[in-house]
Design an enzyme around this catalytic site. Structure first.
Site, mmCIF file in Angstrom:
data_model
loop_
_atom_site.group_PDB
_atom_site.id
_atom_site.type_symbol
_atom_site.label_atom_id
_atom_site.label_comp_id
_atom_site.label_asym_id
_atom_site.label_seq_id
_atom_site.Cartn_x
_atom_site.Cartn_y
_atom_site.Cartn_z
ATOM 1 N N TRP A 194 0.857 -1.180 0.000
ATOM 2 C CA TRP A 194 0.000 0.000 0.000
ATOM 3 C C TRP A 194 0.893 1.230 0.000
ATOM 4 C CZ3 TRP A 194 -0.410 3.956 3.729
ATOM 5 C CH2 TRP A 194 -1.313 4.959 3.352
ATOM 6 N N GLU A 235 -2.732 -2.611 -3.163
ATOM 7 C CA GLU A 235 -3.935 -2.041 -2.552
ATOM 8 C C GLU A 235 -4.138 -0.596 -2.999
ATOM 9 O OE1 GLU A 235 -5.584 -1.061 1.987
ATOM 10 O OE2 GLU A 235 -3.662 -2.046 1.677
ATOM 11 N N LYS A 237 -6.388 3.197 -2.756
ATOM 12 C CA LYS A 237 -7.035 4.048 -1.749
ATOM 13 C C LYS A 237 -7.700 5.214 -2.451
ATOM 14 C CE LYS A 237 -6.493 5.790 2.901
ATOM 15 N NZ LYS A 237 -5.652 5.818 4.106
ATOM 16 N N ASP A 268 -9.761 -3.106 0.224
ATOM 17 C CA ASP A 268 -9.937 -2.607 1.588
ATOM 18 C C ASP A 268 -11.323 -1.987 1.696
ATOM 19 O OD1 ASP A 268 -9.936 -0.580 3.806
ATOM 20 O OD2 ASP A 268 -7.895 -1.317 4.080
ATOM 21 N N HIS A 271 -11.557 1.865 1.464
ATOM 22 C CA HIS A 271 -10.755 2.589 0.483
ATOM 23 C C HIS A 271 -11.492 2.944 -0.796
ATOM 24 C CE1 HIS A 271 -6.462 1.646 2.128
ATOM 25 N NE2 HIS A 271 -7.283 2.098 3.046
ATOM 26 N N HIS A 295 -8.894 -6.484 3.156
ATOM 27 C CA HIS A 295 -8.684 -5.778 4.410
ATOM 28 C C HIS A 295 -10.068 -5.373 4.898
ATOM 29 C CE1 HIS A 295 -4.183 -4.441 4.424
ATOM 30 N NE2 HIS A 295 -4.350 -5.748 4.433
ATOM 31 N N ASP A 303 -12.209 6.729 5.551
ATOM 32 C CA ASP A 303 -11.463 5.513 5.862
ATOM 33 C C ASP A 303 -10.929 5.597 7.291
ATOM 34 O OD1 ASP A 303 -10.032 3.136 5.653
ATOM 35 O OD2 ASP A 303 -8.260 4.177 4.930
ATOM 36 N N ASP A 305 -11.293 3.242 9.715
ATOM 37 C CA ASP A 305 -10.849 1.963 10.264
ATOM 38 C C ASP A 305 -11.423 1.668 11.639
ATOM 39 O OD1 ASP A 305 -9.105 0.900 8.169
ATOM 40 O OD2 ASP A 305 -7.897 2.672 8.544
ATOM 41 N N ASP A 335 -8.260 -4.920 9.156
ATOM 42 C CA ASP A 335 -7.508 -3.662 9.165
ATOM 43 C C ASP A 335 -8.331 -2.597 9.872
ATOM 44 O OD1 ASP A 335 -5.894 -1.510 8.776
ATOM 45 O OD2 ASP A 335 -6.144 -1.403 6.603
#
Length: 430
Positions: A194, A235, A237, A268, A271, A295, A303, A305, A335
């Site tokens: 990433w 990955e 984003k 993800d 993302h 993820h 984002d 998390d 994640d």
């Protein structure tokens, strides 16, 4: 934390209710015991960075950068690798089923400072020894953030060739560490790349950074490594703090790169655009890439998390994997990093929720649903899908936990509370 909750464990009741649940599911042609055997074998890769707020153990490390932010100051953050491993041991003891651990390069162990491009397998032998003893696999990530050479928001796409070469060397060194994990532990390590590359405001040139990124990534993966030891993933984003207007590795870039280079694509959950979900992307992207890395996270407005909930999207992710027969092509990782609550509890909540979602998916009457759909009997399809939502999967989950010697219900919370009183509360902020 509050006083102890009453125990959820009454073995005879759990076993009796489980027997009744098996009968209910059997009426739909579902083999519950077979589902539990399959569930047990699905590994979930827990992420090390929940335990220390993504700071790692580099000597002389700087602040967290790269569009990443851990919020909260709950006491007890792990300050050393030994503390983090102890926290992981406690968390894993509360979670049934196969597990892995996902490490970042900054979680190395060394008495002296180690430059990122100079990391070697020997800096991670403590983690390998720990994983061997617990029979868990390890995954890996180069750390292309929180470093002076990533301070301006560019790494592998940097216009300065010397900076690009530094990050290429770091990613190449990371691949060797990852392959060491896979060869030593007998299970392939998935290494996810990433990159935080992007810009806060509108760029004048979107092409050149992406051209440099593709060339740099090609240099990173040029040395072919055995897939039985190591797997590359990339990955994307949408944006991050300080990268609000442009990210070099967009969703389209990552998908195009993964498909053209025959590597894994990492999806993800946080993302993409707020109206997008990754559950719908699983069946699409698996048409073109060999495997996926997930993820699993929970975005709230951005984002951020958050700890994974057993919500509609998590369930949809699990259902897509199971219904699509893709358990052998999807690597499930977590994640999130929440520093506002007990960090060990966050691991347990999120990982148990991921496994609960997988259980519910495995108890799905996929054959009957496909038959109804093939016959264009959408009434039966919808009625069956809705009926399954109220089926006694919770009774199956309780028996699963009981039979795997992990706490049932909220019984896992008391060991966490005791650990907080006796261990976490004594840690002073580093």
């Amino acid at each position: 934390m509050r006083d102890q909750q009453p125990s959820m464990t009454d073995n005879k009741t759990i076993e009796s209710v489980y027997g009744s649940a098996c009968e209910r599911f059997s009426a739909f042609g579902i083999d519950v015991e077979g589902a539990l055997e399959r569930l047990d074998a699905i590994p979930i890769s827990m992420h090390c960075w929940q335990g220390d707020d993504v700071l790692g153990f580099e000597k002389g490390a700087g602040p967290l950068t790269g569009g990443i932010q851990a919020t909260g100051n709950y006491p007890g953050r792990a300050r050393t690798a030994d503390e983090l491993r102890a926290d992981l041991d406690l968390a894993m003891a509360q979670i049934p089923g196969a597990k892995r651990l996902n490490l970042h390069a900054i979680y190395l162990e060394s008495e002296a400072p180690v430059a990122r491009e100079a990391i070697e397998p020997r800096h991670f032998t403590g983690w390998v020894d720990w994983a061997k003893e617990r029979k868990v696999g390890l995954d890996f990530n180069p750390t292309c953030f929180s470093h002076p050479l990533s301070a301006d928001g560019m790494t592998l796409s940097h216009p300065d060739a010397a900076v690009r070469d530094f990050w290429i060397a770091h990613c190449q060194a990371s691949r060797k560490v990852s392959a060491f994990f896979g060869e030593t532990l007998g299970t392939p390590s998935v290494m996810n790349i990433w990159l935080p590359d992007g810009m806060k405001d509108l760029p004048a040139d979107r092409f050149a950074p992406r051209e440099r990124m593709a060339d740099a990534l090609d240099a990173v993966i040029a040395d072919k490594l055995p897939r039985e030891h190591h797997k590359d993933a990339i990955e994307s984003k949408l944006f991050g703090l300080g990268l609000e207007s442009y990210t070099v590795v967009s969703g389209e870039f990552a998908l195009g790169y993964a498909t053209s280079r025959d590597i894994l694509l990492c999806l993800d959950a946080g993302h993409f655009h707020p109206t997008e979900v990754i559950s719908d992307k699983i069946s699409s992207t698996l048409q073109f890439v060999p495997e996926l890395l997930l993820h699993v996270s929970r975005p709230v407005r951005w984002d951020s998390d958050h700890v994974v909930l057993l919500d509609d999207e998590l369930q949809a992710i699990a259902v897509e994997i199971v219904r699509g027969g893709a358990l052998d092509r999807v690597n499930i990782g977590l994640d999130f990093f929440d520093a506002s609550i007990n960090r060990v509890a966050a691991w347990v909540i999120g990982t148990r929720n991921m496994r609960k979602a997988l259980l519910r998916a495995l108890l799905d009457p996929t054959t009957a649903l496909r038959k109804a759909e093939a016959e264009r009997d959408f009434t039966t399809r919808l009625a069956t899908m809705e009926e399954m939502k109220s089926m006694p999967w919770g009774a199956v989950w309780d028996f699963y936990c009981l039979s795997r010697n992990v706490p049932v219900g909220l019984d896992w919370l008391e060991p966490i509370r005791t650990y907080e009183r006796t261990v976490l509360s004594k840690r002073k902020a580093a």
